[in-house]
Design an enzyme around this catalytic site. Structure first.
Site, PDB file in Angstrom:
ATOM      1  N   GLU A 176       0.819  -1.260  -0.081  1.00 49.73           N
ATOM      2  CA  GLU A 176      -0.040  -0.018   0.123  1.00 49.73           C
ATOM      3  C   GLU A 176       0.746   1.360   0.074  1.00 49.73           C
ATOM      4  O   GLU A 176       1.787   1.208   0.350  1.00 49.73           O
ATOM      5  CB  GLU A 176      -0.829   0.063   1.157  1.00 49.73           C
ATOM      6  CG  GLU A 176      -1.795  -0.983   1.275  1.00 49.73           C
ATOM      7  CD  GLU A 176      -2.775  -0.909   2.613  1.00 49.73           C
ATOM      8  OE1 GLU A 176      -3.815  -0.599   2.656  1.00 49.73           O
ATOM      9  OE2 GLU A 176      -2.155  -1.424   3.348  1.00 49.73           O
ATOM     10  N   CYS A 180      -1.365   6.588   9.467  1.00 53.70           N
ATOM     11  CA  CYS A 180      -0.172   5.880  10.132  1.00 53.70           C
ATOM     12  C   CYS A 180      -0.553   4.584  10.944  1.00 53.70           C
ATOM     13  O   CYS A 180      -1.332   4.777  11.918  1.00 53.70           O
ATOM     14  CB  CYS A 180       0.278   6.877  11.211  1.00 53.70           C
ATOM     15  SG  CYS A 180       1.409   8.364  10.474  1.00 53.70           S
ATOM     16  N   SER A 238      11.388   6.143  15.199  1.00 52.40           N
ATOM     17  CA  SER A 238      10.201   5.685  15.911  1.00 52.40           C
ATOM     18  C   SER A 238      10.649   5.433  17.221  1.00 52.40           C
ATOM     19  O   SER A 238      10.780   4.212  17.579  1.00 52.40           O
ATOM     20  CB  SER A 238       9.185   4.659  15.088  1.00 52.40           C
ATOM     21  OG  SER A 238       8.874   5.083  13.798  1.00 52.40           O
ATOM     22  N   LEU A 239      10.683   6.287  18.297  1.00 50.83           N
ATOM     23  CA  LEU A 239      10.879   6.058  19.546  1.00 50.83           C
ATOM     24  C   LEU A 239      10.111   5.431  20.350  1.00 50.83           C
ATOM     25  O   LEU A 239      10.046   4.471  20.888  1.00 50.83           O
ATOM     26  CB  LEU A 239      11.795   7.121  20.193  1.00 50.83           C
ATOM     27  CG  LEU A 239      12.366   7.141  21.437  1.00 50.83           C
ATOM     28  CD1 LEU A 239      13.729   6.188  21.078  1.00 50.83           C
ATOM     29  CD2 LEU A 239      12.851   8.274  21.933  1.00 50.83           C
ATOM     30  N   CYS A 247       5.205  -6.300   7.674  1.00 48.40           N
ATOM     31  CA  CYS A 247       6.471  -5.999   8.537  1.00 48.40           C
ATOM     32  C   CYS A 247       7.068  -7.231   9.716  1.00 48.40           C
ATOM     33  O   CYS A 247       5.923  -7.544  10.216  1.00 48.40           O
ATOM     34  CB  CYS A 247       6.232  -4.601   8.943  1.00 48.40           C
ATOM     35  SG  CYS A 247       7.773  -4.294   9.746  1.00 48.40           S
ATOM     36  N   CYS A 283       3.290   8.509   0.957  1.00 50.11           N
ATOM     37  CA  CYS A 283       3.949   7.654   1.849  1.00 50.11           C
ATOM     38  C   CYS A 283       4.009   6.326   1.198  1.00 50.11           C
ATOM     39  O   CYS A 283       3.047   5.708   0.715  1.00 50.11           O
ATOM     40  CB  CYS A 283       2.907   7.610   2.867  1.00 50.11           C
ATOM     41  SG  CYS A 283       3.335   6.560   4.200  1.00 50.11           S
ATOM     42  N   CYS A 295       0.506  -1.517  15.879  1.00 50.20           N
ATOM     43  CA  CYS A 295       0.580  -1.211  14.337  1.00 50.20           C
ATOM     44  C   CYS A 295      -0.032  -2.117  13.616  1.00 50.20           C
ATOM     45  O   CYS A 295       0.157  -3.466  13.579  1.00 50.20           O
ATOM     46  CB  CYS A 295       2.139  -1.095  13.783  1.00 50.20           C
ATOM     47  SG  CYS A 295       2.295  -0.981  12.284  1.00 50.20           S
ATOM     48  N   CYS A 345       5.305  -4.400  15.910  1.00 53.24           N
ATOM     49  CA  CYS A 345       4.936  -3.604  17.010  1.00 53.24           C
ATOM     50  C   CYS A 345       3.426  -3.618  17.366  1.00 53.24           C
ATOM     51  O   CYS A 345       2.562  -3.774  16.409  1.00 53.24           O
ATOM     52  CB  CYS A 345       5.187  -2.113  16.478  1.00 53.24           C
ATOM     53  SG  CYS A 345       6.823  -1.924  15.958  1.00 53.24           S
TER      54      CYS A 345
HETATM   55  N1  SAH Z   1       8.533   0.839  10.046  1.00 54.99           N
HETATM   56  C1  SAH Z   1       8.835   2.119   9.883  1.00 54.99           C
HETATM   57  C2  SAH Z   1       7.979   3.007   9.114  1.00 54.99           C
HETATM   58  C3  SAH Z   1       6.538   2.738   9.089  1.00 54.99           C
HETATM   59  S1  SAH Z   1       5.383   3.122  10.418  1.00 54.99           S
HETATM   60  C4  SAH Z   1       8.763   2.691  11.460  1.00 54.99           C
HETATM   61  O1  SAH Z   1       8.088   1.898  12.299  1.00 54.99           O
HETATM   62  O2  SAH Z   1       9.149   3.832  11.848  1.00 54.99           O
HETATM   63  C5  SAH Z   1       5.290   4.905  10.392  1.00 54.99           C
HETATM   64  C6  SAH Z   1       4.979   5.449  11.736  1.00 54.99           C
HETATM   65  O3  SAH Z   1       3.565   5.172  12.154  1.00 54.99           O
HETATM   66  C7  SAH Z   1       5.899   5.116  12.721  1.00 54.99           C
HETATM   67  O4  SAH Z   1       6.328   6.115  13.667  1.00 54.99           O
HETATM   68  C8  SAH Z   1       4.929   4.159  13.827  1.00 54.99           C
HETATM   69  O5  SAH Z   1       5.412   3.804  14.830  1.00 54.99           O
HETATM   70  C9  SAH Z   1       3.556   4.795  13.700  1.00 54.99           C
HETATM   71  N2  SAH Z   1       2.402   3.988  13.931  1.00 54.99           N
HETATM   72  C10 SAH Z   1       2.427   2.658  13.605  1.00 54.99           C
HETATM   73  N3  SAH Z   1       1.218   2.126  14.033  1.00 54.99           N
HETATM   74  C11 SAH Z   1       0.279   3.213  14.541  1.00 54.99           C
HETATM   75  C12 SAH Z   1      -0.950   3.542  14.949  1.00 54.99           C
HETATM   76  N4  SAH Z   1      -1.625   2.627  14.836  1.00 54.99           N
HETATM   77  N5  SAH Z   1      -1.193   4.927  15.222  1.00 54.99           N
HETATM   78  C13 SAH Z   1      -0.336   5.913  15.291  1.00 54.99           C
HETATM   79  N6  SAH Z   1       0.932   5.751  14.791  1.00 54.99           N
HETATM   80  C14 SAH Z   1       1.366   4.415  14.246  1.00 54.99           C
HETATM   81 FE1  SF4 Z   2       6.751  -2.416  11.108  1.00 53.04          FE
HETATM   82 FE2  SF4 Z   2       6.955   0.135  11.663  1.00 53.04          FE
HETATM   83 FE3  SF4 Z   2       4.493  -1.173  11.937  1.00 53.04          FE
HETATM   84 FE4  SF4 Z   2       6.516  -1.355  13.744  1.00 53.04          FE
HETATM   85  S1  SF4 Z   2       5.696   0.341  13.489  1.00 53.04           S
HETATM   86  S2  SF4 Z   2       5.315  -3.376  12.684  1.00 53.04           S
HETATM   87  S3  SF4 Z   2       8.481  -1.275  12.320  1.00 53.04           S
HETATM   88  S4  SF4 Z   2       5.820  -0.881  10.136  1.00 53.04           S
END
Ligand code: SAH
Ligand code: SF4
Length: 343
Positions: free
Chosen positions: A83, A327, A208-209, A103, A96, A110, A107
């Site tokens: 996507e 996101c 992404s801390l 992935c 984006c 996500c 996390c």
């Molecule tokens: N894998 C990479 C890039 C994709 S995620 C990463 O983790 O940075 C892009 C951003 O969206 C990241 O900062 C991630 O932590 C955040 N994210 C993931 N799931 C989310 C959610 N449900 N709500 C808000 N932000 C989210």
């Molecule tokens: Fe992968 Fe980024 Fe989603 Fe974590 S937040 S599962 S690293 S896409």
């Protein structure tokens, strides 16, 4: 068939000015078929068509959101899907892009993480997301001036392909993007960040801390068991030292997990001496998500605490929530109420 999207403009299989013409058709005009390349001789087009492909996708579906952003669902040649999201802001068009199908990082907050790992995308597949979006929008690929690698997947775990795609984005005969306008977001893989520093393409880094301490981070990010915050920060400092680019820290606020005032203070402490910007992201819910977002008033309080401590902070309200394009909502699903226009 070999994909022309995998080749740098100087590697294209034509001679002399034809090579430049072809590069122009691919990256500036965004052609999706050889038939469109009307200033190339017919026989030449036919022979290219026999040997090379110009599209990474079998099918492209578009789902427009109420807020103007559009979610794109791509079916790759092996039937797997990925996507991307188009976000036309007033005077800058942003895409984006994904770097993987699914992935492996997993996390908890996500939706892509919940899918698990499908496979890495090739450089051509990463780039063709942008080309297909431009084509669908009736604009040149070069009209898209901002790229964020924040879609599906962890770019630093597919680094060779991501670097190749980034080089083609920056190439003057490719997408000719300014490196400042390409942002790579990572969950925090220290060796990947160091390699990125070494390559020194000048890309913007977003980390992404989501928590300033290892204990909290491990509750929500499985890779945090492997890489400690201190190790990640060391790599980020090295990145900053070579590129001198301000680093963005992404922080999705989750109720009762990472939204305490002490965590804001710890975060401010962690960022001392680094040119940083914190992007607070309100949690975007998805079907079955096991965590909850922080209420708005507490998000504002967290932001205030950071600002009080001198940390540049903004709150990012994600676009495309209604079509699952915000996101962390990317999960290969069409919104139920929409019929996809086919490309
Ligand atoms: N894998 C990479 C890039 C994709 S995620 C990463 O983790 O940075 C892009 C951003 O969206 C990241 O900062 C991630 O932590 C955040 N994210 C993931 N799931 C989310 C959610 N449900 N709500 C808000 N932000 C989210
Ligand atoms: Fe992968 Fe980024 Fe989603 Fe974590 S937040 S599962 S690293 S896409």
């Amino acid at each position: 068939m070999e994909s022309l999207l995998e080749l740098f403009p100087e590697e294209l299989p034509l001679e002399g000015f034809r090579k430049r013409q072809l590069a122009h058709w691919i990256w500036a005009r965004g052609a999706r078929s050889f038939a469109e390349m009307t200033d190339l001789p017919k026989a030449l087009r036919a022979s290219l068509e026999e040997r090379y492909s110009l599209s990474a996708f079998q099918l492209v579906e578009a789902y427009p959101s109420q807020d103007g952003s559009v979610k794109y669902l791509f079916t790759l040649w092996d039937g797997k899907k990925t996507e991307a999201v188009y976000m036309p802001y007033e005077n800058r068009k942003t895409v984006c892009l994904s770097s993987m199908v699914g992935c492996p990082a997993g996390c908890t907050f996500c939706a892509t993480g919940a899918l698990g790992f499908g496979r890495n995308l090739t450089a051509g597949e990463i780039l063709d997301q942008l080309r297909a979006i431009a084509y669908h929008q009736g604009i040149s690929p070069r009209d898209i001036r901002n790229v964020v690698l924040m879609g599906m997947g962890e770019p630093l775990l597919n680094l060779d392909n991501v670097l190749k795609a980034a080089r083609l984005m920056l190439h003057p005969e490719g997408l000719a993007l300014s490196p400042r306008r390409v942002t790579l977001s990572t969950v925090g893989i220290p060796r990947g960040i160091l390699r990125l520093a070494e390559e020194d393409l000048g890309l913007r880094l977003a980390l992404s801390l989501h928590a300033p301490d290892d204990e909290t981070r491990r509750r929500i990010i499985p890779t945090a068991h492997r890489y400690r915050v201190a190790e990640i920060m060391e790599a980020v400092r090295a990145y900053y030292q070579t590129t001198r680019r301000r680093v963005t820290f992404e922080y999705t606020l989750l109720k009762g997990i990472n939204d305490h005032p002490w965590q804001a203070r710890a975060l401010a402490g962690l960022l001392k001496g680094i040119s940083a910007h914190v992007n607070l992201i309100p949690f975007n819910p998805w079907e079955g998500s096991p965590v909850e977002g922080t209420p708005r008033k507490d998000i504002l309080a967290f932001a205030e605490e950071l600002k009080r401590l001198g940390v540049p902070t903004s709150i990012r309200f994600s676009r495309g929530r209604d079509v699952g394009a915000a996101c962390g909502q990317l999960a290969l699903k069409a919104p139920p109420s929409l019929v996809p226009p086919q490309l």
